[in-house]
Write a protein that holds these residues in place. Structure first.
Motif, mmCIF file in Angstrom:
data_model
loop_
_atom_site.group_PDB
_atom_site.id
_atom_site.type_symbol
_atom_site.label_atom_id
_atom_site.label_comp_id
_atom_site.label_asym_id
_atom_site.label_seq_id
_atom_site.Cartn_x
_atom_site.Cartn_y
_atom_site.Cartn_z
ATOM 1 N N ASN A 1 45.235 3.888 -33.046
ATOM 2 C CA ASN A 1 44.578 4.816 -33.970
ATOM 3 C C ASN A 1 43.246 4.213 -34.408
ATOM 4 N N LEU A 2 42.146 4.775 -33.896
ATOM 5 C CA LEU A 2 40.819 4.216 -34.097
ATOM 6 C C LEU A 2 40.027 5.056 -35.088
ATOM 7 N N HIS A 3 39.292 4.373 -35.956
ATOM 8 C CA HIS A 3 38.464 5.044 -36.962
ATOM 9 C C HIS A 3 37.006 4.621 -36.826
ATOM 10 N N PRO A 4 36.310 5.086 -35.804
ATOM 11 C CA PRO A 4 34.862 4.868 -35.783
ATOM 12 C C PRO A 4 34.193 5.686 -36.879
ATOM 13 N N LEU A 5 33.305 5.058 -37.613
ATOM 14 C CA LEU A 5 32.636 5.690 -38.747
ATOM 15 C C LEU A 5 31.157 5.831 -38.414
ATOM 16 N N LEU A 6 30.668 7.047 -38.399
ATOM 17 C CA LEU A 6 29.284 7.330 -38.050
ATOM 18 C C LEU A 6 28.480 7.453 -39.339
ATOM 19 N N ILE A 7 27.473 6.588 -39.497
ATOM 20 C CA ILE A 7 26.742 6.471 -40.751
ATOM 21 C C ILE A 7 25.317 6.949 -40.546
ATOM 22 N N VAL B 1 28.989 9.361 -44.373
ATOM 23 C CA VAL B 1 29.843 8.836 -43.314
ATOM 24 C C VAL B 1 30.653 9.977 -42.700
ATOM 25 N N LEU B 2 30.592 10.101 -41.396
ATOM 26 C CA LEU B 2 31.423 11.051 -40.651
ATOM 27 C C LEU B 2 32.544 10.240 -40.012
ATOM 28 N N THR B 3 33.763 10.510 -40.430
ATOM 29 C CA THR B 3 34.891 9.643 -40.086
ATOM 30 C C THR B 3 35.714 10.226 -38.948
ATOM 31 N N GLU B 4 35.935 9.424 -37.927
ATOM 32 C CA GLU B 4 36.815 9.797 -36.833
ATOM 33 C C GLU B 4 38.233 9.277 -37.079
ATOM 34 N N ASP B 5 39.172 9.830 -36.322
ATOM 35 C CA ASP B 5 40.593 9.492 -36.511
ATOM 36 C C ASP B 5 41.343 9.640 -35.200
ATOM 37 N N VAL B 6 40.670 9.325 -34.098
ATOM 38 C CA VAL B 6 41.309 9.538 -32.804
ATOM 39 C C VAL B 6 42.415 8.512 -32.571
ATOM 40 N N CYS B 7 43.387 8.894 -31.764
ATOM 41 C CA CYS B 7 44.478 7.995 -31.412
ATOM 42 C C CYS B 7 44.700 8.109 -29.899
ATOM 43 N N VAL B 8 44.752 6.963 -29.225
ATOM 44 C CA VAL B 8 44.904 6.951 -27.768
ATOM 45 C C VAL B 8 46.088 6.074 -27.395
ATOM 46 N N PRO B 9 46.626 6.231 -26.182
ATOM 47 C CA PRO B 9 47.671 5.307 -25.735
ATOM 48 C C PRO B 9 47.172 3.867 -25.838
ATOM 49 N N ARG B 10 48.060 2.980 -26.272
ATOM 50 C CA ARG B 10 47.611 1.617 -26.583
ATOM 51 C C ARG B 10 47.031 0.897 -25.368
ATOM 52 N N SER B 11 47.501 1.229 -24.183
ATOM 53 C CA SER B 11 46.943 0.588 -22.989
ATOM 54 C C SER B 11 45.491 0.976 -22.749
ATOM 55 N N ILE C 1 40.759 12.802 -25.885
ATOM 56 C CA ILE C 1 41.585 13.771 -25.158
ATOM 57 C C ILE C 1 41.661 13.394 -23.677
ATOM 58 N N GLU C 2 40.523 13.028 -23.100
ATOM 59 C CA GLU C 2 40.474 12.668 -21.687
ATOM 60 C C GLU C 2 41.387 11.480 -21.373
ATOM 61 N N LEU C 3 41.538 10.567 -22.331
ATOM 62 C CA LEU C 3 42.377 9.384 -22.126
ATOM 63 C C LEU C 3 43.838 9.635 -22.494
ATOM 64 N N GLY C 4 44.193 10.884 -22.736
ATOM 65 C CA GLY C 4 45.584 11.218 -23.064
ATOM 66 C C GLY C 4 45.911 11.054 -24.523
ATOM 67 N N GLY C 5 44.884 11.046 -25.380
ATOM 68 C CA GLY C 5 45.082 10.839 -26.807
ATOM 69 C C GLY C 5 44.996 12.121 -27.602
ATOM 70 N N THR C 6 44.793 11.954 -28.899
ATOM 71 C CA THR C 6 44.742 13.084 -29.822
ATOM 72 C C THR C 6 43.525 12.963 -30.724
ATOM 73 N N VAL C 7 43.075 14.098 -31.251
ATOM 74 C CA VAL C 7 41.871 14.105 -32.080
ATOM 75 C C VAL C 7 42.139 13.616 -33.496
ATOM 76 N N THR C 8 43.400 13.543 -33.904
ATOM 77 C CA THR C 8 43.700 13.027 -35.239
ATOM 78 C C THR C 8 45.057 12.353 -35.247
ATOM 79 N N GLY C 9 45.059 11.088 -35.660
ATOM 80 C CA GLY C 9 46.305 10.340 -35.731
ATOM 81 C C GLY C 9 46.981 10.433 -37.074
ATOM 82 N N GLU C 10 46.179 10.599 -38.170
ATOM 83 C CA GLU C 10 46.786 10.586 -39.496
ATOM 84 C C GLU C 10 45.970 11.298 -40.567
ATOM 85 N N HIS C 11 44.698 11.577 -40.333
ATOM 86 C CA HIS C 11 43.876 12.205 -41.369
ATOM 87 C C HIS C 11 44.086 13.706 -41.447
ATOM 88 N N GLY C 12 44.570 14.309 -40.384
ATOM 89 C CA GLY C 12 44.766 15.748 -40.355
ATOM 90 C C GLY C 12 43.591 16.471 -39.711
#
Length: 461
Positions: free
Chosen positions: A380-386, A340-350, A410-421
């Motif tokens: 804070n979204l965690h799509p998991l690539l299996i 599993v390759l785990t994402e941790d992106v976080c975007v503005p809630r809107s 990033i394009e949506l004004g978010g960040t590449v990691t919300g909590e995983h580091g």
């Protein structure tokens, strides 16, 4: 290794030092299966701050990197060994040294497990809110290192909001092996730069945390209400999430699980869950009394904007608890299906609906199997690539999708990691996200506080 062992053995009992290659290897990585790992020289299962300080001093003198670790539950490779390093295992420094009921403060060693701290303070009618899904296993030191969030951070904040002070073994101006006390234990304080906040989220690259002074809260009163919404698509669920925010509602948790997550948990744990919808939203409202009833109904109304299959306040406490248990178990359940390759992106809630649509599109274009869980209430979204074991083509496709997901956030004004580091997996994404001058400032801080690059080298920057 012989010179290092001899030097460490002058002050540290031999039973603390681990040289068995298999055991050292087991301590040399976290749960980020796709992050690279190099062979460590030796591991130290430290029992005291004095042992940590001595080991850091020895390693600095010999030019040996130090890679700290807690329970190894990280998901970005932040605790992965580098060649010839000392793995500094802090899991056995696990004492809750103080619970100050009058001032709502606890002092703990870094190896204290998050849920164990919760249980200890609950005996005094108190609560430590940060609750990553790994709370039954992850340690406070690791939570501090990554500024961990969790299910209830949408209302109560993340680890940094609860760390008042730290003790850390550092280098730089203090000299390697020096113990530095940072922060305070008062409710307020602005004496000098906020070095405590700098250490939180630094992933062990600026020093080794040996004690944390934590803010507590009174335990919640009353029984929480659980609101469940079922949707025919991820995007519909995201529309409901954005509406909850637009209406100014703040549930204590707002989580998302897709069908693939629910099916994986049910196949593993047999909780009696039915995965009929493509996505579920789970909200908790902990406001006591009639106000909580009103808030729960308001969340149901907001869920309705996403055109749900159903949206209701649960009247079955066992079922509601099983759904939240499924949210916590989703990652280990999916790990059973393949790497599993785990994402941790976080975007503005809107922009949650837009980001969820991007996820669906990216997975489809790359032919990647994706499951999605999320702390949806804070974006804070965690799509998991299996991927199937041993399938190099699928692995390459997942890595391409991973980077594209980072760029979409990033394009949506978010960040590449919300909590995983950042760790190892998101260094390139971080460089694409941040202002180049901001990165240079970070590098300058690293050079000042760790000029020899002893602490967790190669991570983050």
């Amino acid at each position: 290794m012989t010179v290092l062992l001899e030097a460490l053995g002058r002050e540290i009992p031999a039973e603390r030092l681990v040289t068995d290659p298999d055991v050292v290897a087991s301590l040399s990585h976290d749960e980020a299966e796709w992050a690279p790992v190099e062979p460590a020289a030796v591991a130290l299962r430290a029992r005291s701050e004095a042992e940590v300080a001595y080991a850091v001093g020895v390693c600095a003198e010999l030019g040996v990197p130090v890679v700290p670790r807690g329970a190894g539950t990280g998901l970005s490779g932040g605790a992965n060994a580098v060649a010839g390093c000392l793995v500094l295992d802090l899991a056995r420094m696990n004492a809750v040294t103080e619970i100050d009921v009058d001032n709502l403060v606890a002092r703990v060693q870094p190896g204290v497990v998050n849920d164990d701290l919760k249980a200890a303070v609950a005996e005094h009618g108190l609560w430590y809110p940060p609750d990553p899904a790994s709370a039954p296993w992850s340690t406070i030191g690791g939570n501090v290192a990554t500024n961990a969030g969790g299910l209830c951070c949408v209302k109560y904040g993340v680890t940094r909001d609860y760390v008042l002070g730290l003790r850390a073994v550092m280098g730089g101006p203090a000299g390697y092996g020096s113990v530095v006390e940072l922060g305070r234990r008062t409710a307020k304080g602005v004496a000098g730069y906020d070095l405590t906040a700098l250490m939180v989220g630094s992933e062990g690259t600026l020093g080794v945390v040996t004690e944390a002074t934590l803010r507590l809260r009174p335990a919640p009163r009353g029984l929480p209400r659980t609101v469940v919404g079922a949707y025919s698509s991820l995007v519909d669920a995201g529309t409901a999430v954005a509406e909850v925010t637009r209406r100014g509602l703040t549930p204590s948790a707002l989580e998302l699980l897709d069908r693939r997550c629910l099916e994986a948990v049910e196949d593993w744990k047999h909780l009696g869950l039915e995965a009929e919808a493509e996505a579920l939203l789970l909200a908790r409202v902990d406001t006591p009394g009639a106000g909580g009833d009103d808030e729960a109904r308001a969340v149901v109304d907001a869920f309705g904007v996403g055109d749900p299959l159903f949206a209701l306040v649960s009247t079955d406490d066992d079922e509601a608890e099983a759904l939240f248990a499924a949210r916590r178990l989703a990652y280990p359940a999916l790990e059973r299906l393949g790497p599993v390759l785990t994402e941790d992106v976080c975007v503005p809630r809107s922009t949650v609906p837009t980001m969820l649509a991007r996820l669906v599109d990216i997975a489809a274009r790359h032919g990647v199997t994706m499951a999605t869980i999320a702390h949806a209430g804070d974006g804070n979204l965690h799509p998991l690539l299996i991927t199937p074991p041993g399938d190099d083509v699928a692995r390459a496709a997942a890595q391409e999708a991973f980077e594209e997901i980072l760029d979409a956030a990033i394009e949506l004004g978010g960040t590449v990691t919300g909590e995983h580091g950042v760790g190892l997996l998101k260094r390139d994404g971080m460089r694409r996200e941040l202002d180049p001058l901001a990165i240079e400032v970070q590098r300058a801080i690293k050079r000042t506080l760790d000029p020899l690059d002893v602490f967790n080298p190669g991570k983050v920057l």
